[in-house]
Design a protein around this motif. Structure first.
Motif, PDB file in Angstrom:
ATOM      1  N   LEU A 296     -31.289   8.761  12.316  1.00  0.00           N
ATOM      2  CA  LEU A 296     -30.716   9.229  11.063  1.00  0.00           C
ATOM      3  C   LEU A 296     -30.062   8.092  10.285  1.00  0.00           C
ATOM      4  O   LEU A 296     -30.112   8.075   9.046  1.00  0.00           O
ATOM      5  N   TRP A 297     -29.462   7.144  10.993  1.00  0.00           N
ATOM      6  CA  TRP A 297     -28.877   5.977  10.320  1.00  0.00           C
ATOM      7  C   TRP A 297     -29.969   5.202   9.583  1.00  0.00           C
ATOM      8  O   TRP A 297     -29.812   4.832   8.410  1.00  0.00           O
ATOM      9  N   HIS A 298     -31.089   4.964  10.266  1.00  0.00           N
ATOM     10  CA  HIS A 298     -32.199   4.237   9.644  1.00  0.00           C
ATOM     11  C   HIS A 298     -32.749   4.994   8.446  1.00  0.00           C
ATOM     12  O   HIS A 298     -32.981   4.398   7.371  1.00  0.00           O
ATOM     13  N   LEU A 299     -32.950   6.302   8.587  1.00  0.00           N
ATOM     14  CA  LEU A 299     -33.492   7.086   7.486  1.00  0.00           C
ATOM     15  C   LEU A 299     -32.526   7.128   6.307  1.00  0.00           C
ATOM     16  O   LEU A 299     -32.948   7.086   5.144  1.00  0.00           O
ATOM     17  N   ASN A 300     -31.239   7.205   6.586  1.00  0.00           N
ATOM     18  CA  ASN A 300     -30.242   7.224   5.523  1.00  0.00           C
ATOM     19  C   ASN A 300     -30.245   5.914   4.744  1.00  0.00           C
ATOM     20  O   ASN A 300     -30.129   5.905   3.510  1.00  0.00           O
ATOM     21  N   ARG A 301     -30.389   4.800   5.461  1.00  0.00           N
ATOM     22  CA  ARG A 301     -30.360   3.484   4.808  1.00  0.00           C
ATOM     23  C   ARG A 301     -31.622   3.210   4.009  1.00  0.00           C
ATOM     24  O   ARG A 301     -31.598   2.402   3.077  1.00  0.00           O
ATOM     25  N   THR A 302     -32.737   3.866   4.367  1.00  0.00           N
ATOM     26  CA  THR A 302     -34.000   3.622   3.675  1.00  0.00           C
ATOM     27  C   THR A 302     -34.374   4.748   2.715  1.00  0.00           C
ATOM     28  O   THR A 302     -35.444   4.705   2.107  1.00  0.00           O
ATOM     29  N   ARG A 303     -33.501   5.730   2.548  1.00  0.00           N
ATOM     30  CA  ARG A 303     -33.813   6.908   1.716  1.00  0.00           C
ATOM     31  C   ARG A 303     -34.015   6.513   0.268  1.00  0.00           C
ATOM     32  O   ARG A 303     -33.328   5.629  -0.270  1.00  0.00           O
ATOM     33  N   HIS A 304     -34.949   7.182  -0.382  1.00  0.00           N
ATOM     34  CA  HIS A 304     -35.212   6.972  -1.798  1.00  0.00           C
ATOM     35  C   HIS A 304     -33.935   7.235  -2.595  1.00  0.00           C
ATOM     36  O   HIS A 304     -33.221   8.210  -2.355  1.00  0.00           O
ATOM     37  N   ALA A 305     -33.652   6.370  -3.565  1.00  0.00           N
ATOM     38  CA  ALA A 305     -32.383   6.443  -4.296  1.00  0.00           C
ATOM     39  C   ALA A 305     -32.222   7.755  -5.059  1.00  0.00           C
ATOM     40  O   ALA A 305     -31.092   8.195  -5.317  1.00  0.00           O
ATOM     41  N   LEU A 306     -33.336   8.408  -5.442  1.00  0.00           N
ATOM     42  CA  LEU A 306     -33.246   9.640  -6.222  1.00  0.00           C
ATOM     43  C   LEU A 306     -33.059  10.888  -5.365  1.00  0.00           C
ATOM     44  O   LEU A 306     -32.882  11.980  -5.891  1.00  0.00           O
ATOM     45  N   HIS A 307     -33.098  10.732  -4.035  1.00  0.00           N
ATOM     46  CA  HIS A 307     -33.076  11.910  -3.173  1.00  0.00           C
ATOM     47  C   HIS A 307     -31.694  12.503  -2.967  1.00  0.00           C
ATOM     48  O   HIS A 307     -31.572  13.680  -2.649  1.00  0.00           O
ATOM     49  N   GLY A 308     -30.674  11.718  -3.077  1.00  0.00           N
ATOM     50  CA  GLY A 308     -29.346  12.237  -2.752  1.00  0.00           C
ATOM     51  C   GLY A 308     -28.277  11.633  -3.631  1.00  0.00           C
ATOM     52  O   GLY A 308     -28.560  10.998  -4.653  1.00  0.00           O
ATOM     53  N   ASP A 309     -27.050  11.827  -3.209  1.00  0.00           N
ATOM     54  CA  ASP A 309     -25.886  11.341  -3.946  1.00  0.00           C
ATOM     55  C   ASP A 309     -25.404  10.053  -3.281  1.00  0.00           C
ATOM     56  O   ASP A 309     -24.911  10.086  -2.148  1.00  0.00           O
ATOM     57  N   ALA A 310     -25.527   8.936  -3.981  1.00  0.00           N
ATOM     58  CA  ALA A 310     -25.148   7.643  -3.408  1.00  0.00           C
ATOM     59  C   ALA A 310     -23.676   7.600  -3.023  1.00  0.00           C
ATOM     60  O   ALA A 310     -23.293   6.902  -2.073  1.00  0.00           O
ATOM     61  N   GLN A 311     -22.835   8.351  -3.719  1.00  0.00           N
ATOM     62  CA  GLN A 311     -21.407   8.337  -3.416  1.00  0.00           C
ATOM     63  C   GLN A 311     -21.089   8.989  -2.066  1.00  0.00           C
ATOM     64  O   GLN A 311     -19.999   8.789  -1.530  1.00  0.00           O
ATOM     65  N   GLN A 312     -22.026   9.759  -1.535  1.00  0.00           N
ATOM     66  CA  GLN A 312     -21.801  10.403  -0.245  1.00  0.00           C
ATOM     67  C   GLN A 312     -22.250   9.558   0.940  1.00  0.00           C
ATOM     68  O   GLN A 312     -22.016   9.939   2.083  1.00  0.00           O
ATOM     69  N   LYS A 313     -22.896   8.428   0.682  1.00  0.00           N
ATOM     70  CA  LYS A 313     -23.386   7.615   1.793  1.00  0.00           C
ATOM     71  C   LYS A 313     -22.282   7.207   2.765  1.00  0.00           C
ATOM     72  O   LYS A 313     -22.478   7.264   3.989  1.00  0.00           O
ATOM     73  N   PRO A 314     -21.106   6.766   2.286  1.00  0.00           N
ATOM     74  CA  PRO A 314     -20.044   6.430   3.253  1.00  0.00           C
ATOM     75  C   PRO A 314     -19.670   7.604   4.155  1.00  0.00           C
ATOM     76  O   PRO A 314     -19.436   7.425   5.353  1.00  0.00           O
ATOM     77  N   MET A 315     -19.618   8.818   3.584  1.00  0.00           N
ATOM     78  CA  MET A 315     -19.290  10.004   4.376  1.00  0.00           C
ATOM     79  C   MET A 315     -20.399  10.287   5.387  1.00  0.00           C
ATOM     80  O   MET A 315     -20.136  10.567   6.558  1.00  0.00           O
ATOM     81  N   ASP A 316     -21.653  10.210   4.940  1.00  0.00           N
ATOM     82  CA  ASP A 316     -22.787  10.454   5.828  1.00  0.00           C
ATOM     83  C   ASP A 316     -22.806   9.447   6.972  1.00  0.00           C
ATOM     84  O   ASP A 316     -22.948   9.806   8.151  1.00  0.00           O
ATOM     85  N   LEU A 317     -22.677   8.168   6.620  1.00  0.00           N
ATOM     86  CA  LEU A 317     -22.758   7.112   7.626  1.00  0.00           C
ATOM     87  C   LEU A 317     -21.556   7.145   8.566  1.00  0.00           C
ATOM     88  O   LEU A 317     -21.672   6.789   9.741  1.00  0.00           O
ATOM     89  N   GLY A 318     -20.399   7.564   8.051  1.00  0.00           N
ATOM     90  CA  GLY A 318     -19.226   7.665   8.910  1.00  0.00           C
ATOM     91  C   GLY A 318     -19.427   8.681  10.018  1.00  0.00           C
ATOM     92  O   GLY A 318     -19.088   8.437  11.183  1.00  0.00           O
TER      93      GLY A 318
END
Length: 393
Positions: A296-318
């Motif tokens: 999931l870490w790898h998929l999150n880091r390589t996810r298409h920029a239009l798929h989600g909310d970039a501001q939530q990445k720190p929360m997701d990765l945490g």
């Protein structure tokens, strides 16, 4: 299903300024109006059949649909109105922004939800490190520096931290998590129930929603080939890594719960060795959790920029980082039980576990709770007559 009375009530409240939609909520409402006229994606997931049961989208409807969305990306790649079209329809991103807002809006206490939303990764790692350091200092004060390396613990971590002390540390945290999550989902359920027919749960609806949760049904793209990640290619990798993470976490929790039964019901004190059931559950669950979170870490880091909310990445990765740290440190603790590193690894593992539980109500774990509630309401709603007389199937 939203009744005409509810639609009228929401429209009147909006007109009077009693309900104010945020910018992300307004954007979801705009896009749903466009999607409701098109309906090309109706078979992709639960969001679009639920959408067809509505002519207008109030705040509760938007919160319900946002948490029903699994962010698989299939509708974005199929949409003729997606960017760079002037309509700029991007349902996964719009839903993700509202979903992140609901984590903070329904968090208890609210201040902690807002803090974790902004600095999830930093807060998670800092909290784990701080708690681990606190335990290290406690061990040093109890037995000096020798307690941290090469201490004669006989492979039993209770010689460093007694069982009752650990219960005293973790029980309040666990009870707080249950309370915070319970209050949050209770408010969410209370808000979305009137907007989804208001009918009570039934056995068939509960069974359908449970099946959707356990199979992650809506991560198959609507056709069984999977959803998208970094490009237009279908992939089942997100579904598989989510399954590894979800069931790995459940096995680890089951191991801890069974060990508690062993201790209090039968007087069998930890640590346990293979082939005991708690150790078997914990070992298998730990490996699954490590593999799932790494993926999931790898998929999150390589996810298409239009798929989600970039501001939530720190929360997701945490959240991902804490799960990986808990599983990897737990396995390392087991493998190094007879080595001088036992005490340090124990402090690291306990710090990570406590940090994980303390942050559960405010991040990605909460999305599983809210999504389950939304799937339950969707299963109930689809069994009711359609108030606008249009097919939702």
């Amino acid at each position: 299903m939203q009744t005409l009375e509810a639609l009228t009530r929401d429209a009147r409240a909006l007109a009077n300024g009693e309900i104010v939609l945020s910018a992300p909520e307004t954007e979801v409402a705009r896009q749903m109006q466009i999607c409701n006229a098109c309906r090309y994606c109706e078979g992709f997931c639960a969001v679009f059949p639920a959408m067809t049961r509505r002519l207008e989208f109030g705040k509760a409807d938007i919160h319900f649909l946002a948490n029903l969305c699994h962010n698989c990306g299939a509708c974005l790649h199929a949409c003729q109105y997606a960017p760079p079209h002037e309509f700029a329809v991007n349902v996964p991103q719009a839903m993700a922004q509202v979903r992140g807002q609901t984590y903070a809006d329904y968090a208890w206490p609210p201040a902690l939800g807002r803090l974790y939303q902004r600095q999830g990764l930093t807060l998670s790692l800092a909290l784990a490190a701080g708690l681990a350091l606190f335990l290290v200092l406690g061990a040093v004060l109890q037995g000096g520096l020798d307690a941290l390396w090469g201490a004669n613990l006989g492979g039993n971590f209770y010689h460093l931290f007694p069982h009752n002390l650990l219960v005293g540390l973790f029980a309040p945290v666990f009870l707080f998590v249950v309370l915070a999550l319970g209050l949050g989902v209770r408010r969410f359920w209370r808000d979305v129930t009137p907007a989804t027919s208001g009918a009570p749960l039934s056995a068939p609806a509960t069974a359908e929603a449970t099946d959707a949760v356990l199979r992650l049904k809506y991560l198959d793209g609507g056709h069984g080939d999977g959803c998208h990640n970094e490009d237009d290619a279908y992939t089942l990798s997100r579904r598989r890594f989510h399954h590894l993470t979800f069931y790995g976490f459940l096995l680890c929790f089951a191991a801890t719960s069974l060990a508690t039964v062993y201790h209090y019901a039968f007087g069998w004190a930890a640590p346990y060795d293979l082939p005991s059931v708690p150790k078997l559950l914990g070992a298998v669950g730990g490996v699954m959790l490590m593999l799932g979170t790494a993926g999931l870490w790898h998929l999150n880091r390589t996810r298409h920029a239009l798929h989600g909310d970039a501001q939530q990445k720190p929360m997701d990765l945490g959240f991902i980082a804490l799960l990986f740290l808990v599983s990897s440190s737990g396995l390392a603790l087991w493998l190094a039980r007879g080595t001088p590193a036992l005490a340090l690894l124990l402090c690291l593992h306990l710090g990570a576990v406590m940090a994980l539980f303390a942050t559960l109500p405010y991040g990605k774990f909460a999305h599983g709770v809210f999504r389950t509630a939304s799937l339950l309401r969707h299963a109930v709603e689809k069994r009711q007559p359609n108030p606008i007389g249009l097919s939702a199937d």
